[in-house]
Write a protein that holds these residues in place. Sequence first.
Motif, PDB file in Angstrom:
ATOM      1  N   ILE A   1      45.814   9.067 -85.525  1.00  0.00           N
ATOM      2  CA  ILE A   1      44.929  10.125 -85.027  1.00  0.00           C
ATOM      3  C   ILE A   1      43.576   9.508 -84.708  1.00  0.00           C
ATOM      4  CG2 ILE A   1      43.682  12.215 -85.695  1.00  0.00           C
ATOM      5  CD1 ILE A   1      46.156  13.057 -87.237  1.00  0.00           C
ATOM      6  N   ARG A   2      43.104   9.769 -83.501  1.00  0.00           N
ATOM      7  CA  ARG A   2      41.851   9.142 -83.077  1.00  0.00           C
ATOM      8  C   ARG A   2      40.642  10.075 -83.178  1.00  0.00           C
ATOM      9  NH1 ARG A   2      44.468  10.174 -78.077  1.00  0.00           N
ATOM     10  NH2 ARG A   2      43.248  11.433 -76.614  1.00  0.00           N
ATOM     11  N   ASN A   3      40.865  11.383 -83.266  1.00  0.00           N
ATOM     12  CA  ASN A   3      39.728  12.318 -83.324  1.00  0.00           C
ATOM     13  C   ASN A   3      39.502  12.789 -84.753  1.00  0.00           C
ATOM     14  OD1 ASN A   3      42.212  13.742 -83.201  1.00  0.00           O
ATOM     15  ND2 ASN A   3      41.165  15.610 -82.579  1.00  0.00           N
ATOM     16  N   LYS A   4      39.154  11.851 -85.638  1.00  0.00           N
ATOM     17  CA  LYS A   4      38.864  12.195 -87.033  1.00  0.00           C
ATOM     18  C   LYS A   4      37.431  12.732 -87.104  1.00  0.00           C
ATOM     19  CE  LYS A   4      40.214   8.064 -88.524  1.00  0.00           C
ATOM     20  NZ  LYS A   4      41.050   7.450 -87.475  1.00  0.00           N
ATOM     21  N   THR A   5      37.314  14.042 -86.909  1.00  0.00           N
ATOM     22  CA  THR A   5      35.997  14.664 -86.778  1.00  0.00           C
ATOM     23  C   THR A   5      35.646  15.599 -87.926  1.00  0.00           C
ATOM     24  OG1 THR A   5      36.984  16.416 -85.424  1.00  0.00           O
ATOM     25  CG2 THR A   5      36.055  14.508 -84.269  1.00  0.00           C
TER      26      THR A   5
ATOM     27  N   TRP B   1      40.925  14.456 -90.854  1.00  0.00           N
ATOM     28  CA  TRP B   1      41.013  13.324 -91.779  1.00  0.00           C
ATOM     29  C   TRP B   1      42.255  13.454 -92.663  1.00  0.00           C
ATOM     30  CZ3 TRP B   1      38.860   8.682 -92.045  1.00  0.00           C
ATOM     31  CH2 TRP B   1      37.663   8.452 -91.367  1.00  0.00           C
ATOM     32  N   CYS B   2      42.535  14.673 -93.140  1.00  0.00           N
ATOM     33  CA  CYS B   2      43.727  14.884 -93.974  1.00  0.00           C
ATOM     34  C   CYS B   2      45.004  14.646 -93.174  1.00  0.00           C
ATOM     35  CB  CYS B   2      43.718  16.305 -94.549  1.00  0.00           C
ATOM     36  SG  CYS B   2      42.480  16.582 -95.839  1.00  0.00           S
ATOM     37  N   GLN B   3      45.027  15.082 -91.916  1.00  0.00           N
ATOM     38  CA  GLN B   3      46.198  14.835 -91.079  1.00  0.00           C
ATOM     39  C   GLN B   3      46.390  13.341 -90.854  1.00  0.00           C
ATOM     40  OE1 GLN B   3      46.709  17.689 -87.591  1.00  0.00           O
ATOM     41  NE2 GLN B   3      44.648  18.256 -88.268  1.00  0.00           N
TER      42      GLN B   3
ATOM     43  N   LYS C   1      45.861  -1.795 -92.134  1.00  0.00           N
ATOM     44  CA  LYS C   1      44.514  -2.285 -91.823  1.00  0.00           C
ATOM     45  C   LYS C   1      43.671  -1.181 -91.180  1.00  0.00           C
ATOM     46  CE  LYS C   1      46.067  -7.067 -91.215  1.00  0.00           C
ATOM     47  NZ  LYS C   1      47.442  -6.796 -91.658  1.00  0.00           N
ATOM     48  N   ASP C   2      43.746   0.000 -91.777  1.00  0.00           N
ATOM     49  CA  ASP C   2      43.065   1.168 -91.234  1.00  0.00           C
ATOM     50  C   ASP C   2      41.736   1.391 -91.952  1.00  0.00           C
ATOM     51  OD1 ASP C   2      42.616   3.587 -89.824  1.00  0.00           O
ATOM     52  OD2 ASP C   2      44.776   3.928 -89.727  1.00  0.00           O
ATOM     53  N   ASP C   3      41.086   2.484 -91.601  1.00  0.00           N
ATOM     54  CA  ASP C   3      39.769   2.812 -92.145  1.00  0.00           C
ATOM     55  C   ASP C   3      39.883   3.132 -93.633  1.00  0.00           C
ATOM     56  OD1 ASP C   3      37.211   3.633 -92.652  1.00  0.00           O
ATOM     57  OD2 ASP C   3      37.114   5.114 -91.030  1.00  0.00           O
ATOM     58  N   LYS C   4      39.157   2.387 -94.474  1.00  0.00           N
ATOM     59  CA  LYS C   4      39.216   2.603 -95.927  1.00  0.00           C
ATOM     60  C   LYS C   4      38.644   3.955 -96.334  1.00  0.00           C
ATOM     61  CE  LYS C   4      38.943  -2.320 -97.120  1.00  0.00           C
ATOM     62  NZ  LYS C   4      38.974  -2.817 -95.732  1.00  0.00           N
ATOM     63  N   LYS C   5      37.843   4.551 -95.477  1.00  0.00           N
ATOM     64  CA  LYS C   5      37.286   5.871 -95.781  1.00  0.00           C
ATOM     65  C   LYS C   5      38.385   6.909 -95.962  1.00  0.00           C
ATOM     66  CE  LYS C   5      34.142   9.353 -93.860  1.00  0.00           C
ATOM     67  NZ  LYS C   5      33.285   9.724 -92.698  1.00  0.00           N
ATOM     68  N   MET C   6      39.517   6.668 -95.346  1.00  0.00           N
ATOM     69  CA  MET C   6      40.622   7.612 -95.425  1.00  0.00           C
ATOM     70  C   MET C   6      41.112   7.794 -96.857  1.00  0.00           C
ATOM     71  SD  MET C   6      43.937   7.510 -92.927  1.00  0.00           S
ATOM     72  CE  MET C   6      42.925   6.634 -91.725  1.00  0.00           C
TER      73      MET C   6
ATOM     74  N   GLY D   1      44.855  21.388-102.270  1.00  0.00           N
ATOM     75  CA  GLY D   1      44.206  21.899-101.070  1.00  0.00           C
ATOM     76  C   GLY D   1      45.091  21.771 -99.839  1.00  0.00           C
ATOM     77  N   TYR D   2      45.036  20.629 -99.184  1.00  0.00           N
ATOM     78  CA  TYR D   2      45.812  20.414 -97.959  1.00  0.00           C
ATOM     79  C   TYR D   2      47.309  20.499 -98.235  1.00  0.00           C
ATOM     80  CZ  TYR D   2      47.465  18.106 -93.696  1.00  0.00           C
ATOM     81  OH  TYR D   2      48.117  17.800 -92.526  1.00  0.00           O
TER      82      TYR D   2
END
Length: 655
Positions: A423-427, A432-434, A608-613, A623-624
């Motif tokens: 997913i590229r539109n992590k807004t 972010w959960c998806q 090798k993705d965003d660690k913020k995830m 929740g989700y």
Amino acid sequence: MSNKLVKCAYCDLVIWLEQRSVRCKNEWFHFDCFGKVEPKQKPTAKPIIAKEKPTIQAKKPTVKTYSVSPKPAKIQTPTYKAKVISESIYNVSKPESIIPKHVIQTIPKQTEKPAKPVEDTKPRHQVDLEPILESELKPTQKPTPRKISPDPALVVLAVAIFSLLFFAAYMIYTLISVISITIAGIIAFYHVLSRKSPDTQYKYKAKGASFYTVAILVMPFAFGIINAIDVIGAFDPFVGLEKFQILNQGSILDSINRLDGQHGTNAIIQAIFVWSLTLSFWQTMLFVPLAIRSAAREESLQDPKVWPRISVIVPAYNEEKVIQTTIESLLATDYPDKEIIVVDDGSKDNTLNLAMNYKEKIKVIHKENGGKASALNQGLLYTTGDIVTIVDADTIIGNSSLKHIARAMTESNVAAAAGNVKIRNKTNWLTWCQSLEYLSGIQIMRRGLDYFGAITIVPGALGAFRKKNLEEAGTYHKDTLVEDFDATLKVLRSGMIVNGSNKAVAYTQAPPTFGDFYKQRKRWYRGNLQVLKRHSDILLNPRFGYLHSLSYPLMAIHMLVVPFASFLVWAFAIYQIMQGDYFFVAYTLGMYITLQYLLSAMAVRMDKDDKKMILYSIFLVIGYKQIIDWMQIKAVIEEIFGKKAIWTSAQRVKQ
């Protein structure tokens, strides 16, 4: 054949076979570099350079009208009228890393006088033809398979995950917990040790449910009976758990064992809780090691000897906001032999006109509206490649994704390869959960299924099929909302293998609002149930190999049972809080959250993705997760009562 030949004596860069070159005094030069050499170093005769292959000019776009009536045995769709706007296939300039077959270089005869006179019987103007054959290459130039060791960080995370599981089982040390983790281990080792070669797994046997299916269905009842007997202390004289000083009266972590067995509802909830715990143990013990193995195996994949032709089909309906970006990303993709086919499924907006801007480089097909499955089947009629890749109209694929797909499908018994959808539109929180949900499912669960060659969904955002296998299986069916899931199961049923290619990356849009998210998942979950129903015979037919013994039951359990069990577990937690066992609930919840964080960290490390995830891992437990479970339960209820399923989609965001 090795990609590298010789280096230029002037610039010290590799000279590729398709580049113009000059040899002088047993040294090689690029044609352009040879012009920069000092005059005294040049030969007196003008070098004769290999002629370049003439560039094939694209044909002028023509407008043709076809009345396409697919064969009933292969494509189960009605007859649609399609207009081919452009049938020209654009010229692809091959990158330097691709060496064409049977290349012969033309080399000028050395004309300078040698140090010692040598007899030369050839005329000065004669040209030497020196074909470079694979057998003439040095052994060191031939590609050798690489041995890739597992990532040490992944190994450390795996050890931490298993340590957490065993610690959790020890802290709630009851007879039930011991049996739970034992059964999970037995099933996990059974699947690993009983694995057969993917091409020999399909054999005719007596019909019946698989070992895994039976175990999953029997466990809740067995746990309920054992728990009822354990409550009255019938097992204490035989097991003697009191010697561990954990089952003393008043112990908070012994709350499961101390519950009143006379309440039937509570006993059922306890059994469901332990059953869910067993599933968690089993999935972790099986899929975590296999995921690490899959990641190491993918690193060792080699390029095919010849890059197969790939036809990319892009079905589009009212995609004016995104279609141009998708087409441009496909045109820019690094692959030597590809064709792009955009099928406009009767769009009411400007989609067709925008696609027409690229008609000199791609095939554009316009047809009346008939749904995504009919658009894909229509596109298949115009494909010329051995591999057919499907890309959604809102998706941007990675620059080397097609090459990774070709690597994953090198073996002839591999009929399909599933791409890695990101997913590229992590807004916001929802996207972010998806994104984390996609990542965890692909990097852990799907990599594990890759070990068995039985991945169940080749995603529509980026997925590839071998054309002949897809046509033999029956292509796409229009009577389901998730045509990709249905097509994948049909290919697996035919005895072929479906692998994953996590390096074949595709970036898609996720619904940013809850309303659009609900529309997307409503279609997905109803479609999944439709496909499960259509292929329900797999459950009792061992002829389908791992699709019967593992993949199909696993999908059915996750879609039909786990959402209901999840809410029962929360009911059990609420009851525990009402009884005052706050610590037990907090401990169990903390264990699940910690486990999810470790699994998310492993998935992020693999990809090798965003660690913020990783920070959003808690929402896959609280929740989700409950939103997803509620949507799945709603879909099950609607399917049971026969509510009509309709196609719903999210609004596009201009990219």
